[in-house]
Design a protein around this motif. Structure first.
Motif, short mmCIF file in Angstrom:
data_model
loop_
_atom_site.label_atom_id
_atom_site.label_comp_id
_atom_site.label_asym_id
_atom_site.label_seq_id
_atom_site.Cartn_x
_atom_site.Cartn_y
_atom_site.Cartn_z
N GLY A 166 54.10 27.00 -35.01
CA GLY A 166 53.60 25.90 -34.20
C GLY A 166 54.45 25.51 -33.01
O GLY A 166 54.08 24.61 -32.25
N GLY A 167 55.59 26.14 -32.84
CA GLY A 167 56.40 25.83 -31.67
C GLY A 167 55.75 26.32 -30.40
O GLY A 167 54.73 27.00 -30.41
N GLY A 168 56.35 25.95 -29.27
CA GLY A 168 55.83 26.39 -27.99
C GLY A 168 56.37 25.56 -26.86
O GLY A 168 57.35 24.82 -27.03
N SER A 169 55.72 25.67 -25.73
CA SER A 169 56.12 24.94 -24.53
C SER A 169 55.08 23.91 -24.19
O SER A 169 53.87 24.19 -24.25
N VAL A 170 55.53 22.72 -23.79
CA VAL A 170 54.62 21.64 -23.47
C VAL A 170 55.27 20.77 -22.40
O VAL A 170 56.50 20.73 -22.28
N GLN A 171 54.45 20.08 -21.64
CA GLN A 171 54.99 19.17 -20.64
C GLN A 171 55.35 17.82 -21.27
O GLN A 171 54.82 17.45 -22.33
N ALA A 194 69.79 21.89 -30.35
CA ALA A 194 69.70 22.24 -28.94
C ALA A 194 70.97 22.99 -28.53
O ALA A 194 72.01 22.82 -29.17
N PRO A 195 70.90 23.79 -27.47
CA PRO A 195 72.09 24.54 -27.03
C PRO A 195 73.27 23.62 -26.76
O PRO A 195 73.14 22.60 -26.08
N GLY A 196 74.41 23.93 -27.35
CA GLY A 196 75.61 23.16 -27.13
C GLY A 196 75.70 21.86 -27.89
O GLY A 196 76.64 21.08 -27.70
N LYS A 197 74.72 21.61 -28.74
CA LYS A 197 74.70 20.35 -29.51
C LYS A 197 74.73 20.64 -31.01
O LYS A 197 74.39 21.72 -31.46
N GLU A 198 75.13 19.62 -31.76
CA GLU A 198 75.15 19.76 -33.21
C GLU A 198 73.72 19.68 -33.76
O GLU A 198 72.82 19.11 -33.14
N ARG A 199 73.56 20.25 -34.94
CA ARG A 199 72.27 20.18 -35.60
C ARG A 199 71.94 18.73 -35.96
O ARG A 199 72.81 17.98 -36.39
N PRO A 208 61.87 15.83 -22.65
CA PRO A 208 62.71 17.02 -22.44
C PRO A 208 63.87 17.11 -23.43
O PRO A 208 64.26 18.21 -23.83
N GLU A 209 64.40 15.97 -23.84
CA GLU A 209 65.51 15.98 -24.80
C GLU A 209 65.09 16.39 -26.21
O GLU A 209 65.94 16.55 -27.08
N ASP A 210 63.80 16.58 -26.43
CA ASP A 210 63.33 17.11 -27.72
C ASP A 210 63.40 18.63 -27.75
O ASP A 210 63.15 19.25 -28.79
N THR A 211 63.70 19.24 -26.61
CA THR A 211 63.80 20.69 -26.54
C THR A 211 64.91 21.19 -27.47
O THR A 211 66.05 20.74 -27.39
N ALA A 212 64.55 22.10 -28.36
CA ALA A 212 65.50 22.61 -29.34
C ALA A 212 64.80 23.66 -30.20
O ALA A 212 63.58 23.85 -30.10
N ILE A 213 65.59 24.33 -31.01
CA ILE A 213 65.02 25.15 -32.07
C ILE A 213 64.83 24.23 -33.28
O ILE A 213 65.79 23.54 -33.69
N TYR A 214 63.65 24.21 -33.81
CA TYR A 214 63.34 23.36 -34.96
C TYR A 214 63.31 24.22 -36.23
O TYR A 214 62.65 25.25 -36.28
N THR A 245 61.78 27.66 -35.06
CA THR A 245 60.75 27.85 -34.04
C THR A 245 61.14 27.05 -32.80
O THR A 245 61.60 25.91 -32.91
N GLN A 246 60.98 27.65 -31.64
CA GLN A 246 61.43 27.04 -30.38
C GLN A 246 60.41 26.02 -29.89
O GLN A 246 59.20 26.29 -29.84
N VAL A 247 60.90 24.86 -29.52
CA VAL A 247 60.10 23.84 -28.86
C VAL A 247 60.75 23.55 -27.51
O VAL A 247 61.94 23.23 -27.44
N THR A 248 59.97 23.68 -26.44
CA THR A 248 60.47 23.45 -25.09
C THR A 248 59.59 22.42 -24.42
O THR A 248 58.37 22.60 -24.35
N VAL A 249 60.21 21.36 -23.93
CA VAL A 249 59.48 20.30 -23.25
C VAL A 249 59.98 20.23 -21.81
O VAL A 249 61.17 20.01 -21.57
N SER A 250 59.08 20.41 -20.88
CA SER A 250 59.45 20.41 -19.46
C SER A 250 59.04 19.10 -18.81
O SER A 250 58.03 18.48 -19.18
N SER A 251 59.85 18.70 -17.82
CA SER A 251 59.56 17.44 -17.13
C SER A 251 58.68 17.67 -15.92
O SER A 251 58.47 18.81 -15.49
#
Length: 116
Positions: free
Chosen positions: A8-13, A37-42, A85-91, A110-116
């Motif tokens: 169910g992951g994917g890219s969304v605005q 998220a990249p560079g952040k703790e789980r 956008p800050e929800d972007t991460a691997i879930y 699963t990757q979730v990417t939120v674009s602004s």
């Protein structure tokens, strides 16, 4: 041994919605969603017990995300609304006998990417 498969992951605005699913094989009392998220703790996003007497949400997602379980399908869901956008991460989906942050069984993510 419990196996977990996310989908169910994917890219969304920004402002959009996604629904994640996690199908489990075997008995699981507690299931939850985590993200990294990249560079952040789980981060522990949400947890839910099998009998629904315990539910946890991270402050960052309260009011926007909803966790639910279908016991018959042995599946955990995460409905994500008003995505930022800050929800972007691997879930990742996780499961175990107790509702703690250190769960023993994990899905592949699963990757979730939120674009602004």
């Amino acid at each position: 041994q419990v196996q977990l498969v996310e989908s169910g992951g994917g890219s969304v605005q920004e402002g959009g919605s996604l629904r994640l699913s996690c199908a489990a094989s075997g008995y699981t009392y507690c299931m939850g969603w985590f993200r990294q998220a990249p560079g952040k703790e789980r981060e522990n996003v949400a947890l839910m017990s099998r009998d629904d007497d315990f539910t946890y949400y991270a402050d960052s997602v309260k009011g926007r995300f909803t966790v639910s379980r279908d016991i018959a399908k042995n599946t955990l869901y995460l409905q994500m609304n008003s995505l930022k956008p800050e929800d972007t991460a691997i879930y990742y989906c996780a499961a175990g006998r107790f509702c703690v942050s250190d769960l023993p069984y994990w899905g592949q993510g699963t990757q979730v990417t939120v674009s602004s």
